[in-house]
Scaffold this motif. Structure first.
Motif, PDB file in Angstrom:
ATOM      1  N   TRP A   1       0.812  -1.219   0.000  1.00 11.61           N
ATOM      2  CA  TRP A   1       0.000   0.000   0.000  1.00 11.61           C
ATOM      3  C   TRP A   1       0.847   1.272   0.000  1.00 11.61           C
ATOM      4  O   TRP A   1       0.302   2.375   0.099  1.00 11.61           O
TER       5      TRP A   1
ATOM      6  N   GLN B   1      -0.179   4.209  -2.026  1.00 11.47           N
ATOM      7  CA  GLN B   1      -1.352   4.994  -1.615  1.00 11.47           C
ATOM      8  C   GLN B   1      -1.124   5.764  -0.312  1.00 11.47           C
ATOM      9  O   GLN B   1      -1.669   6.830  -0.129  1.00 11.47           O
TER      10      GLN B   1
ATOM     11  N   ALA C   1      -5.996  -2.990   6.315  1.00  9.17           N
ATOM     12  CA  ALA C   1      -5.871  -2.234   5.058  1.00  9.17           C
ATOM     13  C   ALA C   1      -7.249  -1.788   4.562  1.00  9.17           C
ATOM     14  O   ALA C   1      -7.415  -0.652   4.107  1.00  9.17           O
ATOM     15  N   GLY C   2      -8.228  -2.678   4.669  1.00  7.81           N
ATOM     16  CA  GLY C   2      -9.577  -2.349   4.202  1.00  7.81           C
ATOM     17  C   GLY C   2     -10.155  -1.168   4.967  1.00  7.81           C
ATOM     18  O   GLY C   2     -10.752  -0.262   4.377  1.00  7.81           O
TER      19      GLY C   2
ATOM     20  N   ALA D   1      -8.344   2.015   3.995  1.00  6.70           N
ATOM     21  CA  ALA D   1      -8.780   2.433   2.656  1.00  6.70           C
ATOM     22  C   ALA D   1     -10.138   3.119   2.730  1.00  6.70           C
ATOM     23  O   ALA D   1     -10.355   4.161   2.108  1.00  6.70           O
ATOM     24  N   GLU D   2     -11.060   2.555   3.521  1.00 10.90           N
ATOM     25  CA  GLU D   2     -12.381   3.186   3.661  1.00 10.90           C
ATOM     26  C   GLU D   2     -12.270   4.578   4.264  1.00 10.90           C
ATOM     27  O   GLU D   2     -13.042   5.473   3.935  1.00 10.90           O
TER      28      GLU D   2
ATOM     29  N   VAL E   1     -10.774   7.393   1.582  1.00 11.98           N
ATOM     30  CA  VAL E   1     -11.405   7.800   0.313  1.00 11.98           C
ATOM     31  C   VAL E   1     -12.166   9.104   0.517  1.00 11.98           C
ATOM     32  O   VAL E   1     -12.606   9.419   1.616  1.00 11.98           O
TER      33      VAL E   1
ATOM     34  N   ARG F   1     -13.175  15.681  -1.632  1.00 12.89           N
ATOM     35  CA  ARG F   1     -14.488  16.284  -1.846  1.00 12.89           C
ATOM     36  C   ARG F   1     -14.521  17.711  -1.314  1.00 12.89           C
ATOM     37  O   ARG F   1     -13.767  18.044  -0.408  1.00 12.89           O
TER      38      ARG F   1
ATOM     39  N   ASP G   1     -24.248  15.942   4.919  1.00 14.13           N
ATOM     40  CA  ASP G   1     -22.876  15.512   4.644  1.00 14.13           C
ATOM     41  C   ASP G   1     -22.150  15.154   5.936  1.00 14.13           C
ATOM     42  O   ASP G   1     -21.374  14.193   5.985  1.00 14.13           O
TER      43      ASP G   1
ATOM     44  N   VAL H   1     -23.539  11.774   7.146  1.00 12.90           N
ATOM     45  CA  VAL H   1     -23.034  10.661   6.329  1.00 12.90           C
ATOM     46  C   VAL H   1     -21.566  10.398   6.658  1.00 12.90           C
ATOM     47  O   VAL H   1     -21.133   9.249   6.764  1.00 12.90           O
TER      48      VAL H   1
ATOM     49  N   ARG I   1     -19.973   6.909   8.035  1.00 10.17           N
ATOM     50  CA  ARG I   1     -18.850   6.280   7.327  1.00 10.17           C
ATOM     51  C   ARG I   1     -17.666   6.076   8.259  1.00 10.17           C
ATOM     52  O   ARG I   1     -17.043   5.025   8.274  1.00 10.17           O
TER      53      ARG I   1
ATOM     54  N   GLY J   1     -22.782  -0.237   4.602  1.00  4.15           N
ATOM     55  CA  GLY J   1     -22.949   0.578   3.410  1.00  4.15           C
ATOM     56  C   GLY J   1     -24.394   0.905   3.054  1.00  4.15           C
ATOM     57  O   GLY J   1     -24.700   2.067   2.758  1.00  4.15           O
TER      58      GLY J   1
END
Lengths: 131, 389
Positions: free
Chosen positions: B27, B30, B114-115, B118-119, B122, B126, B291, B294, B298, B304
């Motif tokens: 990774w 990233q 890692a998952g 990554a979540e 992201v 924005r 926003d 949400v 998250r 999800g």
């Protein structure tokens, strides 16, 4: 980048071609797929595992899709969303599916992308701003 | 391509850090990863460079993980806080639940770590992402209107609390539902996972854990600054959420009901966050409470489909033949409940959309008068939480 939202999906269809097709396309999407060749095998799988989503064919020997759906709904530990696949030749297939409490419904023939789009749409994590 | 996300790992055992460094090597493209062996070192690094994620052990000599993450939550609320902990006693587990956004178990499963990272990394590009993350990230537990705190405290009083009563209380409270789902979706609190409904969440966490959480005094609380006007406004928000949850409990398809009900209850979760954050609210130029809500869901790792349904509540929904889905069911129930408060039902701005949703075979097959069902849901919600005289 690797996908992060991996779902466990149970695919139940007695047609080996459709079973393989769905398994392949869903695995490409990064999901963990278990396939069952008939209703009996599906019920056995459900005794030991908890899928996040079930794709279920209606017309199968011994236990049909609706029998399996009833077993799924009778299970403890929280409901699981079910996509029912029905044969186009069956009259009132959609009405029967909704009346029996399926969550999603597709008539055959369908494109593999219809199934993957639907499942990804259901399980996806909201990432976009609503503005 | 945006710049690489910065991730900081904290663990007093060098061996654990070595393992993470090795297994997360793939990774490096990233993330820019740093590894330190104590809380004070972590704070030094955070003071020098902004970070996106901190992954911390809990049991460390000197400053422990809960202390570190609590400091991080005050000083750098925009940094996502991930707990990576071995088994602990209940007291320590509760500290974990309040200090972190996400909770992972040791030994570390590299893919899972890692998952989660990554979540959490992201969408940093924005618009307003940094401000939204700062407001949502500061939240340890959501506030509740004062009049409801009293009511729920009685229902959850140590002597009287039953599983049924706790489920009932949770299903009517935005803060408890969000907190319990946050905990239940993590392997730390529920190793077997697979929670969907409020019932199963309460059962999986168990009354002792819930009791210990309530005893912190942090999960059922009301900001002292909330006056009668805020209370009255939030009363309407709660009643709408509860009525929508009641209605979607019959309107959504059986497999979608638990997530749909949770999403309905949490539909305006951002309002609670923004109203509790006094610094954020008066100057939230261009930041929508949706926003922020949400982003909180998250950050907390809620499933999800729940997050999506909350994110899309105000978006026009076109049902497909494949089914309404969770977001469609929540949207339909929301519009129906909203109509019950309207003086001229059947003539609102979303009437065409609603008529189309109502005509979906998934709903017509039930032969229910949905507008009447919405009226009944609204009446029940008003009984549960009456308007102040």
């Amino acid at each position: 980048m690797r996908r992060t939202s991996v779902a466990r999906i149970l695919v139940v269809d007695d047609d080996p071609a459709i079973r393989q097709l769905l398994t392949d396309v869903l695995e490409i999407e990064g999901h963990e797929v278990t396939a069952a060749a008939d209703g009996q095998a599906a019920v056995q799988t459900l005794e030991t595992s908890r899928p996040d989503f079930v794709v279920l064919d209606v017309m199968m020997p011994y236990l049909d899709g609706y029998d399996v759906l009833r077993r799924i709904r009778a299970r403890e530990g929280g409901p699981v969303p079910v996509l029912m696949l029905t044969a186009a030749a069956e009259p009132d297939a959609a009405a029967r599916a909704w009346a029996d409490g399926v969550d999603y419904y597709l008539a055959k023939p369908f494109a593999a992308t219809e199934v993957t789009n639907l499942i990804n749409g259901v399980l996806r994590q909201a990432e976009t701003s609503t503005g | 391509v945006t710049s690489r996300a910065r991730v900081l790992f904290v663990d007093d055992e060098a061996r654990v850090l070595d393992g993470l460094r090795r297994s997360l090597r793939g990774w490096r493209g990233q993330w820019e990863m740093s590894f330190v062996t104590s809380g004070p070192e972590a704070l030094d690094i955070l003071a020098r460079e902004p970070h996106d994620v901190v992954v911390s052990d809990m049991r460390m000599p000197g400053m422990d993980g809960a202390e570190l993450l609590t400091l991080v939550s005050h000083r750098y609320p925009e940094v996502a806080r991930v707990v990576l902990s071995g088994q602990t006693g209940l007291d320590a587990a509760i500290k974990v639940a309040m200090a972190g956004h996400r909770f992972l178990t040791k030994p570390a499963d590299a893919d899972r770590v890692a998952g989660v990272i990554a979540e959490l990394t992201v969408g940093a590009d924005r618009p307003h992402a940094a401000q939204v993350r700062r407001i949502a990230g500061a939240v340890r537990a959501l506030p509740t209107p004062a009049s409801q705190v009293a009511e729920l405290s009685t229902l959850l009083a140590p002597a009287e609390a039953t599983v049924a009563g706790t489920i009932h209380a949770t299903a009517h409270n935005v803060g408890l539902t969000a907190k319990f789902l946050q905990m239940a979706t993590s392997p730390f609190f529920c190793p077997r996972g697979g929670t969907t409904s409020t019932d199963s969440v309460v059962n999986l966490l168990g009354l002792p854990t819930i009791r210990a959480l309530l005893d912190t005094g942090e999960v059922l609380w009301s900001p002292p600054s909330w006056g009668p006007a805020v209370e009255a406004y939030l009363g309407d928000v709660v009643r709408h959420a509860v009525a929508t949850a009641y209605l979607v409990g019959v309107l959504a398809s059986p497999g979608n009901r638990p997530y749909a009900q949770a999403a309905a209850l949490l539909q305006d979760v951002g309002v609670f966050v923004c109203l509790a954050d006094e610094q954020a609210y008066p100057m939230n130029d261009g930041i929508a409470h949706r926003d922020v809500g949400v982003e909180l869901l998250r950050l907390w790792g809620l499933p999800g489909p729940i997050v999506t349904a909350v994110a899309e509540r105000d978006q026009e929904h076109r049902a497909t033949a494949a089914g309404l889905g969770i977001a469609g069911a929540v949207r339909a129930a929301h519009l129906l409940v909203q109509q019950t408060a309207s003086r001229d039902p059947g003539d609102g701005p979303h009437e065409d959309e609603l008529a189309e949703l109502m005509a979906h075979p998934q709903l017509t097959v039930q032969q229910t008068d949905w507008r009447r069902a919405a009226d009944e849901a609204a009446t029940r919600a008003l009984q549960w939480y009456p308007r102040e005289a």
